[in-house]
Design an enzyme around this catalytic site. Structure first.
Site, PDB file in Angstrom:
ATOM      1  N   ASN A  93      -2.997  -4.183  17.920  1.00  0.00           N
ATOM      2  CA  ASN A  93      -3.978  -3.213  18.409  1.00  0.00           C
ATOM      3  C   ASN A  93      -5.360  -3.740  18.051  1.00  0.00           C
ATOM      4  OD1 ASN A  93      -5.613  -1.062  18.979  1.00  0.00           O
ATOM      5  ND2 ASN A  93      -4.723   0.327  17.474  1.00  0.00           N
TER       6      ASN A  93
ATOM      7  N   LYS B  92      -8.149  -2.599  18.780  1.00  0.00           N
ATOM      8  CA  LYS B  92      -9.179  -1.552  18.634  1.00  0.00           C
ATOM      9  C   LYS B  92     -10.431  -1.996  19.397  1.00  0.00           C
ATOM     10  CE  LYS B  92      -6.837  -0.137  14.494  1.00  0.00           C
ATOM     11  NZ  LYS B  92      -6.860   0.465  13.158  1.00  0.00           N
TER      12      LYS B  92
ATOM     13  N   HIS C 220      -2.818   7.682  18.364  1.00  0.00           N
ATOM     14  CA  HIS C 220      -3.315   6.941  17.197  1.00  0.00           C
ATOM     15  C   HIS C 220      -4.182   7.873  16.351  1.00  0.00           C
ATOM     16  CE1 HIS C 220      -5.301   3.995  14.703  1.00  0.00           C
ATOM     17  NE2 HIS C 220      -4.366   3.128  15.066  1.00  0.00           N
TER      18      HIS C 220
ATOM     19  N   GLU D 243      -6.843   7.385  14.823  1.00  0.00           N
ATOM     20  CA  GLU D 243      -8.287   7.294  15.102  1.00  0.00           C
ATOM     21  C   GLU D 243      -8.648   8.147  16.312  1.00  0.00           C
ATOM     22  OE1 GLU D 243      -8.559   3.002  15.209  1.00  0.00           O
ATOM     23  OE2 GLU D 243      -8.113   2.965  13.059  1.00  0.00           O
TER      24      GLU D 243
ATOM     25  N   GLU E  16       2.388   5.269  11.307  1.00  0.00           N
ATOM     26  CA  GLU E  16       1.170   4.721  10.712  1.00  0.00           C
ATOM     27  C   GLU E  16       0.595   5.724   9.716  1.00  0.00           C
ATOM     28  OE1 GLU E  16      -0.613   1.431  13.447  1.00  0.00           O
ATOM     29  OE2 GLU E  16      -1.628   3.323  13.820  1.00  0.00           O
TER      30      GLU E  16
ATOM     31  N   GLY F 195      -6.300   0.144   7.848  1.00  0.00           N
ATOM     32  CA  GLY F 195      -7.584  -0.495   7.581  1.00  0.00           C
ATOM     33  C   GLY F 195      -8.020  -0.445   6.131  1.00  0.00           C
TER      34      GLY F 195
ATOM     35  N   SER G 155      -2.226  -1.794   7.539  1.00  0.00           N
ATOM     36  CA  SER G 155      -2.435  -2.966   6.681  1.00  0.00           C
ATOM     37  C   SER G 155      -1.220  -3.893   6.642  1.00  0.00           C
ATOM     38  CB  SER G 155      -2.849  -2.545   5.265  1.00  0.00           C
ATOM     39  OG  SER G 155      -4.061  -1.816   5.314  1.00  0.00           O
TER      40      SER G 155
HETATM   41  P1  13P Z   1      -4.688  -2.159  10.288  1.00  0.00           P
HETATM   42  O1  13P Z   1      -3.547  -3.112  10.500  1.00  0.00           O
HETATM   43  O2  13P Z   1      -6.032  -2.795  10.456  1.00  0.00           O
HETATM   44  O3  13P Z   1      -4.523  -1.390   9.017  1.00  0.00           O
HETATM   45  O4  13P Z   1      -4.597  -1.081  11.484  1.00  0.00           O
HETATM   46  C1  13P Z   1      -3.390  -0.484  11.746  1.00  0.00           C
HETATM   47  C2  13P Z   1      -3.499   0.259  13.014  1.00  0.00           C
HETATM   48  O5  13P Z   1      -4.191   1.259  13.093  1.00  0.00           O
HETATM   49  C3  13P Z   1      -2.772  -0.247  14.188  1.00  0.00           C
HETATM   50  O6  13P Z   1      -2.778   0.669  15.220  1.00  0.00           O
END
Ligand code: 13P
Length: 250
Positions: free
Chosen positions: A9, A11, A95, A97, A167, A173, A213
């Site tokens: 992803n 982002k 997600h 976010e 997740e 992150g 992560s």
């Molecule tokens: P990270 O791997 O940067 O922690 O992000 C995970 C994520 O949100 C994947 O959708």
């Protein structure tokens, strides 16, 4: 069908040139062919990315979001039908976010899942608890509700098309990964909840990915868990060598 999957992803990262170069780099490295590599690019890249990967059976392209309507006066939005028309076959829905920064409610997520399925896109549906939920021992209940409220209206035939991604919000992150014990515990719980609702055949055939992560160092241990079928990777998917190392971690 349950299979090994690593989804990157991106982002809101990589301009068009950088993104297409990253795909070339990934494709030119040796990655396990029995692992499906899904690349979730920003909308800008999707069409060219899908075109680049169209002849590769072990690669696919995903959108990171879609609108909940088919078409209309929604300035700035992109529909599932448009995404499908590029050749992308997957879409990330729910997600954390999007849930938190864009206030996506359960009812919106339900509509997005429906519209994605209606346009032949496979949803990668994300669930996961906050740190407060985990510290107060509510994590299982929170994830149970997220599954139930957004997905349990689906017919068995439609549910069996989904990919689920666990997740934990506290791991996204942050550099703090769930331990393999925590990941396996939740993945096993999710599979048993699916079993209760849709039966053993569907639960055993659902791919459940871990995200938060996940990196080239910890992927092997996470992917060795019985109920972890792969990863949904953010930061580490932005470097070809790391993404391919993760895909080769089964
Ligand atoms: P990270 O791997 O940067 O922690 O992000 C995970 C994520 O949100 C994947 O959708």
């Amino acid at each position: 069908m349950r299979r090994k999957i690593v989804a990157g992803n991106w982002k809101m990262n990589k301009d068009l040139k950088q993104g297409l170069e990253l795909i070339d780099e990934i494709v030119n490295m040796n990655s396990a062919e029995d692992v499906l590599k899904i690349i979730a690019t920003p909308f800008i890249h999707i069409s060219l990315a899908a075109d680049k990967l169209k002849d590769k059976t072990d690669f696919a392209v995903a959108a990171q979001n879609c609108h909940q309507s088919n078409a209309g006066a929604y300035t700035g939005e992109v529909s599932a039908e448009m995404i499908r028309s590029t050749g992308a076959a997957y879409v990330i829905i729910g997600h954390s976010e999007r849930r938190s920064y864009f206030n996506e409610s359960t009812s919106v997520l339900t509509q997005k899942v429906n519209i994605a399925l209606g346009n032949d896109l496979t949803p990668i549906f994300c669930v996961g608890e906050s740190l407060d939920d985990r510290n107060s021992n509510q994590h299982l209940e929170v994830v149970r509700q997220q599954l139930k409220e957004a997905l349990y209206h689906l017919s068995p035939a439609d549910f069996s098309k989904l990919i689920i991604a666990y997740e934990p919000v506290w791991a996204i992150g942050t550099g703090v990964t769930a331990t393999s014990h925590q990941a396996q515990g939740m993945h096993n719980f999710i599979r048993s909840e699916i079993n209760k609702k849709y039966g053993k055949d569907i639960s055993e055939n659902t791919s459940i990915l871990y995200g938060g992560s996940c990196n080239a160092e910890n992927a092997r241990e996470l992917f060795s868990c019985l109920d972890v079928d792969g990863g949904l990777v953010g930061g580490a998917s932005l470097k070809a060598a790391d993404f391919v190392a993760i895909a080769n971690s089964f």
